[in-house]
Write a protein that holds these residues in place. Structure first.
Motif, PDB file in Angstrom:
ATOM      1  N   GLU A  13     -47.510 -17.084  63.760  1.00 15.45           N
ATOM      2  CA  GLU A  13     -47.176 -16.641  65.121  1.00 15.45           C
ATOM      3  C   GLU A  13     -47.056 -17.832  66.067  1.00 15.45           C
ATOM      4  O   GLU A  13     -46.163 -17.885  66.917  1.00 15.45           O
ATOM      5  CB  GLU A  13     -48.258 -15.675  65.608  1.00 15.45           C
ATOM      6  CG  GLU A  13     -47.928 -14.978  66.900  1.00 15.45           C
ATOM      7  CD  GLU A  13     -48.999 -13.952  67.259  1.00 15.45           C
ATOM      8  OE1 GLU A  13     -49.442 -13.977  68.422  1.00 15.45           O
ATOM      9  OE2 GLU A  13     -49.387 -13.147  66.394  1.00 15.45           O
ATOM     10  N   ASP A  16     -43.705 -19.566  65.386  1.00 17.90           N
ATOM     11  CA  ASP A  16     -42.613 -18.764  65.935  1.00 17.90           C
ATOM     12  C   ASP A  16     -42.560 -18.901  67.457  1.00 17.90           C
ATOM     13  O   ASP A  16     -41.483 -19.077  68.033  1.00 17.90           O
ATOM     14  CB  ASP A  16     -42.784 -17.293  65.530  1.00 17.90           C
ATOM     15  CG  ASP A  16     -41.610 -16.443  65.961  1.00 17.90           C
ATOM     16  OD1 ASP A  16     -40.454 -16.792  65.635  1.00 17.90           O
ATOM     17  OD2 ASP A  16     -41.838 -15.414  66.638  1.00 17.90           O
ATOM     18  N   THR A  17     -43.711 -18.858  68.098  1.00 22.23           N
ATOM     19  CA  THR A  17     -43.776 -18.965  69.560  1.00 22.23           C
ATOM     20  C   THR A  17     -43.233 -20.300  70.051  1.00 22.23           C
ATOM     21  O   THR A  17     -42.465 -20.348  71.012  1.00 22.23           O
ATOM     22  CB  THR A  17     -45.228 -18.770  70.044  1.00 22.23           C
ATOM     23  OG1 THR A  17     -45.665 -17.463  69.647  1.00 22.23           O
ATOM     24  CG2 THR A  17     -45.352 -18.922  71.548  1.00 22.23           C
TER      25      THR A  17
END
Length: 131
Positions: A13, A16-17
Motif C-alpha cells: 500500500e 502504491d501510494t
C-alpha cells in the motif's frame, strides 16, 4: 497505537501510494521521518526518496509480482516502468519495518531484458517479456 498490521499489505500500500498515486502527504503515514536509505541512487531519508519520485516522469508506475515477509522485513520483487529510461527497472526492494512504518530500505536494481537479450529465454518479471 495501531493494532497488529500485515507488513506485506502495508508495504504494498505504501509503494502504491507513493509511486503510483504520488500522494506525498499520505505517503508520510507510511515512511518514518527517521527513514534510513541504503540505496546508492537515492538521497538520504524520507525526503530524499520523495524528492526522487517527484523528479521522475508522471508515467512512473510500480507493479509488484512477489512480496515476502519475515518478522520486521518485507522483500518485494517489482517493476518500475515509465521511469524516463529506455527500459523498465526490475527491483528487489528490502524494507525493515519499525513502530508500524517503513524504517529502512535496501534495493537491487537492473534494466529489464528483452526476449532477444535473455540467455535463459525466460522473462525477468512475471511470465512475459516487455513489449
Amino acid at each position: 497505537m495501531r493494532g497488529k498490521i500485515d507488513n506485506k499489505a502495508f508495504v504494498l500500500e505504501a509503494f502504491d501510494t507513493l509511486f503510483n498515486k504520488r500522494d506525498y502527504e499520505a505517503a508520510k503515514r507510511y515512511w518514518s521521518p527517521n527513514y534510513l536509505q541504503h540505496s546508492a541512487h537515492i538521497a538520504p531519508g524520507r525526503e530524499g526518496l520523495f524528492d526522487l519520485v517527484k523528479a521522475l516522469p508522471s508515467e512512473l508506475h510500480y507493479e509488484n509480482a512477489l512480496a515476502l515477509a519475515e518478522g520486521d522485513y518485507v522483500i518485494l520483487h517489482g517493476r518500475f516502468s515509465g521511469n524516463g529510461q529506455p527500459r523498465a527497472l526490475i527491483a528487489a526492494d528490502i524494507v525493515r519495518m519499525a513502530d508500524g512504518v517503513l524504517a529502512e530500505h535496501w534495493d537491487v536494481l537492473q534494466d529489464e531484458a528483452s526476449k532477444a537479450e535473455s540467455k535463459s529465454g525466460l522473462p525477468m518479471f512475471k511470465d512475459h517479456f516487455p513489449e
